[in-house]
Design an enzyme around this catalytic site. Structure first.
Site, PDB file in Angstrom:
ATOM      1  N   ASN A   1       0.842  -1.197   0.000  1.00 43.64           N
ATOM      2  CA  ASN A   1       0.000   0.000   0.000  1.00 43.64           C
ATOM      3  C   ASN A   1       0.878   1.248   0.000  1.00 43.64           C
ATOM      4  O   ASN A   1       2.109   1.174  -0.063  1.00 43.64           O
ATOM      5  CB  ASN A   1      -0.982  -0.011   1.172  1.00 43.64           C
ATOM      6  CG  ASN A   1      -0.300  -0.016   2.536  1.00 43.64           C
ATOM      7  OD1 ASN A   1       0.795   0.515   2.706  1.00 43.64           O
ATOM      8  ND2 ASN A   1      -0.944  -0.630   3.521  1.00 43.64           N
ATOM      9  N   ARG A   2       0.233   2.384   0.088  1.00 48.69           N
ATOM     10  CA  ARG A   2       0.959   3.660  -0.007  1.00 48.69           C
ATOM     11  C   ARG A   2       2.042   3.786   1.072  1.00 48.69           C
ATOM     12  O   ARG A   2       3.195   4.116   0.785  1.00 48.69           O
ATOM     13  CB  ARG A   2      -0.048   4.814   0.115  1.00 48.69           C
ATOM     14  CG  ARG A   2       0.509   6.179  -0.245  1.00 48.69           C
ATOM     15  CD  ARG A   2      -0.463   7.271   0.170  1.00 48.69           C
ATOM     16  NE  ARG A   2      -1.749   7.177  -0.488  1.00 48.69           N
ATOM     17  CZ  ARG A   2      -2.091   7.812  -1.615  1.00 48.69           C
ATOM     18  NH1 ARG A   2      -1.203   8.577  -2.227  1.00 48.69           N
ATOM     19  NH2 ARG A   2      -3.301   7.691  -2.124  1.00 48.69           N
ATOM     20  N   LEU A   3       1.671   3.531   2.337  1.00 53.01           N
ATOM     21  CA  LEU A   3       2.612   3.677   3.442  1.00 53.01           C
ATOM     22  C   LEU A   3       3.723   2.649   3.360  1.00 53.01           C
ATOM     23  O   LEU A   3       4.904   2.964   3.576  1.00 53.01           O
ATOM     24  CB  LEU A   3       1.871   3.564   4.772  1.00 53.01           C
ATOM     25  CG  LEU A   3       2.719   3.679   6.034  1.00 53.01           C
ATOM     26  CD1 LEU A   3       3.452   5.019   6.087  1.00 53.01           C
ATOM     27  CD2 LEU A   3       1.848   3.497   7.290  1.00 53.01           C
ATOM     28  N   GLU A   4       3.375   1.398   3.052  1.00 55.85           N
ATOM     29  CA  GLU A   4       4.386   0.350   2.944  1.00 55.85           C
ATOM     30  C   GLU A   4       5.383   0.660   1.829  1.00 55.85           C
ATOM     31  O   GLU A   4       6.589   0.428   1.981  1.00 55.85           O
ATOM     32  CB  GLU A   4       3.699  -0.996   2.680  1.00 55.85           C
ATOM     33  CG  GLU A   4       2.925  -1.524   3.884  1.00 55.85           C
ATOM     34  CD  GLU A   4       1.970  -2.649   3.522  1.00 55.85           C
ATOM     35  OE1 GLU A   4       1.477  -3.317   4.455  1.00 55.85           O
ATOM     36  OE2 GLU A   4       1.687  -2.845   2.316  1.00 55.85           O
TER      37      GLU A   4
ATOM     38  N   ASP B   1      -6.042  -7.798   1.789  1.00 53.60           N
ATOM     39  CA  ASP B   1      -6.210  -9.222   1.510  1.00 53.60           C
ATOM     40  C   ASP B   1      -7.110  -9.433   0.296  1.00 53.60           C
ATOM     41  O   ASP B   1      -6.859 -10.311  -0.532  1.00 53.60           O
ATOM     42  CB  ASP B   1      -6.832  -9.931   2.715  1.00 53.60           C
ATOM     43  CG  ASP B   1      -5.911  -9.974   3.922  1.00 53.60           C
ATOM     44  OD1 ASP B   1      -4.696  -9.771   3.742  1.00 53.60           O
ATOM     45  OD2 ASP B   1      -6.418 -10.199   5.037  1.00 53.60           O
TER      46      ASP B   1
END
Length: 511
Positions: free
Chosen positions: A210-213, A280
């Site tokens: 995702n964006r943060l990861e 998921d």
């Protein structure tokens, strides 16, 4: 685009998917958040029900089953009641659990969520309590897991790794699985753990951060699509990936390929109730689509739909193909997207029938859209789930002995005006003098007509009833018709013209 995606979804296969990762059991305690406790400044939850759901890699398996894939699951549970309950839930879903091992040195990971309703509605998560052990599997159990998993890879079309950093996805296990999968030509897609070091995923086919990861893994602050493209290219290069799917929440998914090509696939805005399980759901959808050879762009579009439907739920809820199909068919559409040809419309009707929807059709010239039309089209829409309006072409109107200056408006303008009405789902322009051919192709459940008609005066009634459909005249607003309005515009009095019932005769002929 939506029509193509409907076809992709309807033709989607049912691949065999192997899932490796951290197995989690989610418990939910529901109740009313009534007041602040007298003992401490905390909200008092009056619990009224509880439920258990699958989380982590177990949830990915569950979501894959909802998408009609065959699933084998690999992971570890504790030797406890929670672990036995988790396995029982999975087996009830027909998930192959032969590679789910029991480790008596660690507990089954459990996340307990407390969901409070304000004033008996508007549920929100108040607190989450985790019971888990994050240490890596020891050497003996890692070897046992690998010996069980590796022979399974070539029996599946794709491997999904769901890494929640609970100790199962060690560098040794992940790398051996990726290496073996590459040797036998099976793609590996990873939903990575949060963190800066993604080296354990080197050689995978794709990742879905995702964006943060993505920001943490690359050091690039992902604020825009260009940021996502740059970060995705960095991941592909550093990890020897074929693709990176950078999920950007409400902005959609950025798809980046190893050759540097990148595209943002936007998603539509939704009411977000709970983001739990959205990642998921995206992983499961990408896995099924890629295993079936769907293009990268369509894979991301399907994942957008599935992830969007997931965040509209409270907690983790499996999203089915029918739900995705329904979202494609009934989601917001621009006016021009409602106007389609017969082949495209037939495909949409087939998809709606798959969802057990009732199809309503009406037809006519609609030369001058007026309040009478709007009134009866709304009535028609209320009769079923989908309203199709078939409009006579300019040529067919002229062949039907209308006045020499009819139609007043060309067919594309008439179709666009009708498509702008909320009550109308589809508009089709047809060139025949009667609607028999399109009725035979589409076979609507109900044929309706507004005006002073009897059932047996509605053109095509005998065809519709021959295959078991229904025919129904709808009400009319007295004194309002296209002919009367045109006469007023021409400066003539209605009294000098034929009676209303006769004035409608040409429109009857038009069908």
């Amino acid at each position: 685009m939506s029509n193509d995606l409907i076809q992709v979804l309807q033709n989607l296969g049912r691949p065999q998917v192997l899932v490796l990762g951290d197995l989690i059991l989610d418990r939910y305690i529901w109740g009313d958040a009534e007041r602040v406790s007298q003992e401490a400044p905390v909200i008092l939850l009056q619990a009224d029900r509880s439920e258990t759901r699958l989380g982590g890699a177990a949830n990915v398996a569950q979501l894959l089953r909802g998408l009609e894939a065959g699933v084998s699951l690999a992971g570890v549970t504790g030797d406890d009641l929670d672990g036995r309950e988790l396995r029982s839930e999975l087996e009830a879903l027909d998930v192959n659990c032969d590679a789910v091992l029991v480790d008596d040195t660690r507990p089954t990971t459990v996340k307990e969520r407390f969901i409070g309703r304000a004033q008996h509605r508007h549920p929100h998560q108040m607190l989450r309590v985790d019971r888990e052990q994050r240490t890596a599997l020891d050497a003996q159990r890692s070897e046992t897991l690998l010996q069980t998993v590796l022979p399974l890879i070539e029996k599946h079309q794709v491997v999904l790794i769901s890494d929640y950093a609970k100790g199962v996805c060690t560098p040794e296990i992940v790398q051996q699985i990726i290496t073996h999968a590459r040797q036998v030509g099976v793609p590996v897609i990873v939903d990575p753990r949060p963190g800066e070091d993604y080296s354990l995923y080197h050689g995978a086919t794709a990742v879905t951060p995702n964006r943060l990861e993505t920001t943490r893994a690359t050091g690039i602050n992902v604020q825009s699509s260009d940021d996502a493209f740059a970060a995705g290219r960095q991941l592909c290069e550093e990890l020897d990936l074929k693709n990176a799917f950078v999920t950007l929440d409400s902005d959609g998914i950025a798809v980046v390929q190893a050759n540097g090509d990148a595209e943002l696939l936007p998603t539509r805005r939704r009411e977000v109730y709970d983001i739990t399980g959205a990642g998921d759901m995206v992983l499961a959808t990408i896995g099924v689509a890629m295993a079936d050879g769907v293009s990268l762009a369509d894979t991301a579009r399907l994942a957008n739909i599935a992830g969007g439907l997931e965040v509209e739920q409270i907690g983790v809820v499996p999203i089915t193909r029918d739900q995705m199909l329904g979202d494609l068919l009934t989601g917001p559409r621009k006016t021009y997207q409602k106007v389609c040809d017969l082949d495209e419309l037939a495909q949409h009707v087939s998809a709606r029938r798959q969802l057990k929807q009732k199809i309503v059709l009406t037809n006519g010239c609609f030369d001058l859209l007026h309040v009478g039309h709007v009134h009866y089209l709304q009535q028609a829409a209320d009769e079923g789930d989908c309203l199709i309006v078939a409009v006579n072409s300019d040529a067919s109107i002229r062949r039907l002995d209308k006045a020499p200056d009819r139609p007043l408006f060309p067919q594309q303008e008439r179709a666009t005006m009708l498509a702008a009405l909320d009550a109308v789902d589809y508009v089709l322009v047809f060139d025949e003098e009667t609607p028999h051919a399109l009725l035979d192709r589409l076979r609507p459940d109900l044929l309706v007509k507004g005006g002073t008609y009897r059932r047996d005066e509605i053109v095509g009634w005998e065809l519709v009833e021959s295959y078991g459909g229904d025919v129904k005249p709808l009400s009319v607003i007295p004194g309002v018709s296209t002919t009367q309005i045109v006469e007023r515009l021409r400066g003539q009095t209605i009294l000098k013209r034929p009676a209303v019932s006769q004035a409608h005769a040409p429109e009857r002929k038009a069908g």
